[in-house]
Scaffold this motif. Structure first.
Motif, PDB file in Angstrom:
ATOM      1  N   LYS A  39       0.971  -1.733  -0.256  1.00  0.00           N
ATOM      2  CA  LYS A  39      -0.307   0.209  -0.193  1.00  0.00           C
ATOM      3  C   LYS A  39       0.487   1.104  -0.276  1.00  0.00           C
ATOM      4  CE  LYS A  39      -4.209  -1.967   2.782  1.00  0.00           C
ATOM      5  NZ  LYS A  39      -4.775  -1.677   1.621  1.00  0.00           N
ATOM      6  N   PRO A  40       0.738   2.308  -0.566  1.00  0.00           N
ATOM      7  CA  PRO A  40       1.346   3.651  -0.668  1.00  0.00           C
ATOM      8  C   PRO A  40       1.907   4.116   0.566  1.00  0.00           C
ATOM      9  CG  PRO A  40      -0.370   3.669  -2.785  1.00  0.00           C
ATOM     10  CD  PRO A  40      -0.478   2.176  -1.256  1.00  0.00           C
ATOM     11  N   SER A  41       0.237   3.590   1.377  1.00  0.00           N
ATOM     12  CA  SER A  41       0.781   4.318   3.115  1.00  0.00           C
ATOM     13  C   SER A  41       2.022   3.557   3.136  1.00  0.00           C
ATOM     14  CB  SER A  41      -0.552   4.134   3.827  1.00  0.00           C
ATOM     15  OG  SER A  41      -0.616   2.775   4.214  1.00  0.00           O
ATOM     16  N   GLU A  42       2.088   2.294   3.489  1.00  0.00           N
ATOM     17  CA  GLU A  42       2.717   1.730   3.809  1.00  0.00           C
ATOM     18  C   GLU A  42       4.375   1.663   3.027  1.00  0.00           C
ATOM     19  OE1 GLU A  42      -0.072  -2.450   4.324  1.00  0.00           O
ATOM     20  OE2 GLU A  42       1.689  -2.560   2.926  1.00  0.00           O
ATOM     21  N   LEU A  43       4.401   1.966   2.000  1.00  0.00           N
ATOM     22  CA  LEU A  43       6.008   2.371   1.397  1.00  0.00           C
ATOM     23  C   LEU A  43       6.571   3.973   1.554  1.00  0.00           C
ATOM     24  CD1 LEU A  43       8.155   1.554  -0.072  1.00  0.00           C
ATOM     25  CD2 LEU A  43       6.752   2.698  -2.182  1.00  0.00           C
ATOM     26  N   THR A  44       4.997   4.718   1.926  1.00  0.00           N
ATOM     27  CA  THR A  44       5.623   6.068   2.974  1.00  0.00           C
ATOM     28  C   THR A  44       5.781   6.550   4.133  1.00  0.00           C
ATOM     29  OG1 THR A  44       4.260   6.961   0.792  1.00  0.00           O
ATOM     30  CG2 THR A  44       4.400   8.364   3.275  1.00  0.00           C
ATOM     31  N   PHE A  45       5.121   5.333   4.813  1.00  0.00           N
ATOM     32  CA  PHE A  45       5.944   5.205   6.224  1.00  0.00           C
ATOM     33  C   PHE A  45       7.033   4.636   6.292  1.00  0.00           C
ATOM     34  CE2 PHE A  45       6.365   2.042   9.994  1.00  0.00           C
ATOM     35  CZ  PHE A  45       6.033   3.352  11.545  1.00  0.00           C
ATOM     36  N   GLU A  46       8.051   3.438   5.896  1.00  0.00           N
ATOM     37  CA  GLU A  46       9.133   2.792   5.580  1.00  0.00           C
ATOM     38  C   GLU A  46       9.981   4.194   4.866  1.00  0.00           C
ATOM     39  OE1 GLU A  46      10.002   0.020   7.081  1.00  0.00           O
ATOM     40  OE2 GLU A  46       7.928  -0.447   7.426  1.00  0.00           O
ATOM     41  N   LEU A  47       9.820   4.535   3.631  1.00  0.00           N
ATOM     42  CA  LEU A  47      10.479   5.675   3.678  1.00  0.00           C
ATOM     43  C   LEU A  47      11.072   7.041   4.048  1.00  0.00           C
ATOM     44  CD1 LEU A  47       9.264   6.572  -0.154  1.00  0.00           C
ATOM     45  CD2 LEU A  47      11.758   5.195   0.648  1.00  0.00           C
ATOM     46  N   LYS A  48      10.174   7.043   5.821  1.00  0.00           N
ATOM     47  CA  LYS A  48       9.881   8.003   6.174  1.00  0.00           C
ATOM     48  C   LYS A  48      11.186   7.687   7.694  1.00  0.00           C
ATOM     49  CE  LYS A  48       7.466  11.656   9.291  1.00  0.00           C
ATOM     50  NZ  LYS A  48       5.911  11.819   9.809  1.00  0.00           N
ATOM     51  N   LYS A  49      10.653   6.708   7.899  1.00  0.00           N
ATOM     52  CA  LYS A  49      11.520   5.950   8.700  1.00  0.00           C
ATOM     53  C   LYS A  49      13.184   5.731   8.841  1.00  0.00           C
ATOM     54  CE  LYS A  49      10.057   2.115  10.512  1.00  0.00           C
ATOM     55  NZ  LYS A  49      10.017   0.448  10.630  1.00  0.00           N
ATOM     56  N   LEU A  50      12.873   5.926   7.093  1.00  0.00           N
ATOM     57  CA  LEU A  50      14.909   5.572   6.685  1.00  0.00           C
ATOM     58  C   LEU A  50      15.370   6.728   6.258  1.00  0.00           C
ATOM     59  CD1 LEU A  50      14.212   2.332   4.505  1.00  0.00           C
ATOM     60  CD2 LEU A  50      15.874   2.853   6.587  1.00  0.00           C
ATOM     61  N   ASN A  51      14.126   8.364   6.967  1.00  0.00           N
ATOM     62  CA  ASN A  51      15.311   9.330   6.714  1.00  0.00           C
ATOM     63  C   ASN A  51      14.529   9.720   5.522  1.00  0.00           C
ATOM     64  OD1 ASN A  51      15.137  10.184   9.245  1.00  0.00           O
ATOM     65  ND2 ASN A  51      17.102   8.912   9.532  1.00  0.00           N
ATOM     66  N   CYS A  52      14.198   9.451   4.365  1.00  0.00           N
ATOM     67  CA  CYS A  52      13.326   9.894   2.910  1.00  0.00           C
ATOM     68  C   CYS A  52      12.163  11.026   3.158  1.00  0.00           C
ATOM     69  CB  CYS A  52      13.788   9.115   2.622  1.00  0.00           C
ATOM     70  SG  CYS A  52      14.883   7.529   2.028  1.00  0.00           S
ATOM     71  N   ASN A  53      12.626  11.867   2.196  1.00  0.00           N
ATOM     72  CA  ASN A  53      11.566  12.154   2.078  1.00  0.00           C
ATOM     73  C   ASN A  53      10.506  12.629   0.762  1.00  0.00           C
ATOM     74  OD1 ASN A  53      12.105  14.105   4.159  1.00  0.00           O
ATOM     75  ND2 ASN A  53      13.515  15.052   3.503  1.00  0.00           N
ATOM     76  N   LEU A  54       9.553  11.610   0.534  1.00  0.00           N
ATOM     77  CA  LEU A  54       8.557  11.492  -0.286  1.00  0.00           C
ATOM     78  C   LEU A  54       8.822  13.012  -0.941  1.00  0.00           C
ATOM     79  CD1 LEU A  54       7.329   9.576  -1.786  1.00  0.00           C
ATOM     80  CD2 LEU A  54       5.300  10.093  -1.103  1.00  0.00           C
ATOM     81  N   ILE A  55       9.018  13.122  -2.751  1.00  0.00           N
ATOM     82  CA  ILE A  55       8.547  14.217  -3.471  1.00  0.00           C
ATOM     83  C   ILE A  55       7.651  13.981  -4.647  1.00  0.00           C
ATOM     84  CG2 ILE A  55      10.580  15.482  -5.073  1.00  0.00           C
ATOM     85  CD1 ILE A  55      13.172  14.870  -4.368  1.00  0.00           C
ATOM     86  N   GLU A  56       7.495  12.957  -4.487  1.00  0.00           N
ATOM     87  CA  GLU A  56       6.360  12.424  -5.801  1.00  0.00           C
ATOM     88  C   GLU A  56       6.006  10.979  -5.840  1.00  0.00           C
ATOM     89  OE1 GLU A  56       4.770  13.768 -10.178  1.00  0.00           O
ATOM     90  OE2 GLU A  56       6.741  14.413 -10.050  1.00  0.00           O
ATOM     91  N   MET A  57       4.261  10.608  -5.815  1.00  0.00           N
ATOM     92  CA  MET A  57       4.072   9.740  -6.058  1.00  0.00           C
ATOM     93  C   MET A  57       3.019   9.870  -7.364  1.00  0.00           C
ATOM     94  SD  MET A  57       2.582   7.364  -3.499  1.00  0.00           S
ATOM     95  CE  MET A  57       4.128   6.492  -2.267  1.00  0.00           C
ATOM     96  N   LYS A  58       2.237   9.241  -7.688  1.00  0.00           N
ATOM     97  CA  LYS A  58       1.530   8.990  -8.466  1.00  0.00           C
ATOM     98  C   LYS A  58       1.515   7.507  -9.175  1.00  0.00           C
ATOM     99  CE  LYS A  58       4.689  11.241 -12.601  1.00  0.00           C
ATOM    100  NZ  LYS A  58       5.374  12.238 -13.595  1.00  0.00           N
ATOM    101  N   GLY A  59       0.063   7.186 -10.137  1.00  0.00           N
ATOM    102  CA  GLY A  59      -0.260   6.414 -11.084  1.00  0.00           C
ATOM    103  C   GLY A  59      -0.113   5.810 -11.983  1.00  0.00           C
ATOM    104  N   LEU A  60       0.726   4.771 -12.209  1.00  0.00           N
ATOM    105  CA  LEU A  60       1.172   4.879 -13.671  1.00  0.00           C
ATOM    106  C   LEU A  60       0.234   3.554 -14.221  1.00  0.00           C
ATOM    107  CD1 LEU A  60       4.987   4.232 -14.626  1.00  0.00           C
ATOM    108  CD2 LEU A  60       3.278   2.471 -15.339  1.00  0.00           C
ATOM    109  N   ASN A  61      -0.789   3.478 -14.643  1.00  0.00           N
ATOM    110  CA  ASN A  61      -1.617   2.704 -15.099  1.00  0.00           C
ATOM    111  C   ASN A  61      -1.658   2.681 -16.505  1.00  0.00           C
ATOM    112  OD1 ASN A  61      -2.821   2.663 -12.257  1.00  0.00           O
ATOM    113  ND2 ASN A  61      -3.248   4.393 -12.511  1.00  0.00           N
ATOM    114  N   PRO A  62      -2.356   0.905 -16.854  1.00  0.00           N
ATOM    115  CA  PRO A  62      -2.378   0.815 -19.062  1.00  0.00           C
ATOM    116  C   PRO A  62      -3.662   2.207 -19.551  1.00  0.00           C
ATOM    117  CG  PRO A  62      -3.694  -0.783 -17.380  1.00  0.00           C
ATOM    118  CD  PRO A  62      -2.732   0.195 -16.436  1.00  0.00           C
ATOM    119  N   SER A  63      -3.062   2.483 -20.583  1.00  0.00           N
ATOM    120  CA  SER A  63      -4.943   2.688 -21.071  1.00  0.00           C
ATOM    121  C   SER A  63      -5.321   2.305 -22.273  1.00  0.00           C
ATOM    122  CB  SER A  63      -3.405   4.284 -21.653  1.00  0.00           C
ATOM    123  OG  SER A  63      -4.580   5.236 -22.716  1.00  0.00           O
TER     124      SER A  63
END
Length: 249
Positions: A185-209
């Motif tokens: 889940k995006p919230s899980e990944l964001t939480f782990e990155l924060k724990k590792l002292n990383c600042n999220l810059i951008e996150m967006k969907g990548l979906n088939p057209s």
């Protein structure tokens, strides 16, 4: 509920299919057509001399990303657990300037703070401990360096659309190409990155057209059309991509 084991062995014998296959591998190429230029643009925007920018592609497979990044940098390293994939990656490296090495994403064979950029795309959902894979990526990136990621959200939509639909409609899709409990889940990944002292810059969907043509080809021939496209979206319900910056402290 039974938890299936991920089938990573299928990547071992893809060989030329990395670049020519019309099965599930073609979807990886279609994704690469969208995300590779985006990653290159972010790198160009953050580094004045991209030629000297040190980049690591974790789980590089047949080199779809690393060989593209080699067009802007002479300091690209690709690492993968399968030597067979690395042979293909080297073959398609036109510039002959990528350093391809065999290694494991959970124990990267590099010193701390080696790279300016680390890419870990389509990897996190293929390991049993994505937290460790992230930790390793953060360890080997320099302070104020960047980490690019791509993975899949864990919900009912991805269970049936990403996993089941591929098995039904895309030929030669092996069992357990993806397993749902490894999706993140995006919230899980964001939480782990924060724990590792990383600042999220951008996150967006990548979906088939989807278009009528490629839907018909999927249903009738179970083949992925070469013009099959992916698009960026604000919706994170399926695949999502993003990048973060390691703290400079």
């Amino acid at each position: 509920m039974e938890k299936y084991l991920i089938n990573n062995e299928i990547y071992k014998d893809l060989n030329e299919q990395w670049y020519t296959g019309k099965n599930y591998v073609a979807l990886l190429r279609s994704e690469a057509k969208l995300r590779n230029p985006w990653i290159k643009l972010q790198i160009k925007n953050n580094f004045l001399e991209t030629k000297f920018c040190s980049i690591l592609d974790v789980g590089c497979g047949g080199g779809l990303l690393a060989n593209d990044l080699a067009e802007i940098s002479d300091n690209v390293t690709g690492i993968d657990i399968f030597e067979e994939s690395l042979i293909t990656a080297r073959k398609y490296n036109r510039q002959k300037n990528v350093n391809y090495l065999k290694g494991n994403a959970l124990a990267l064979p590099f010193a701390n703070e080696t790279f300016d950029v680390v890419c870990i795309l389509d990897v996190l959902e293929h390991v049993d401990n994505y937290q460790l894979a992230l930790k390793e990526a953060v360890r080997v990136v320099k302070k104020s360096g960047f980490i690019f990621f791509h993975t899949f959200n864990r919900n009912l939509f991805t269970k049936y659309f990403v996993i089941k639909a591929m098995e039904w409609f895309v030929k030669e899709t092996p069992k357990n190409l993806h397993v749902h409990h490894l999706f993140i889940k995006p919230s899980e990944l964001t939480f782990e990155l924060k724990k590792l002292n990383c600042n999220l810059i951008e996150m967006k969907g990548l979906n088939p057209s989807f278009t009528f043509k490629n839907i018909v080809k999927l249903i009738c021939k179970k083949e992925v059309d070469e013009n099959f496209k992916f698009t960026f979206s604000k919706f994170l319900h399926a695949g999502y991509i993003g990048y973060c910056r390691k703290s400079g402290d």
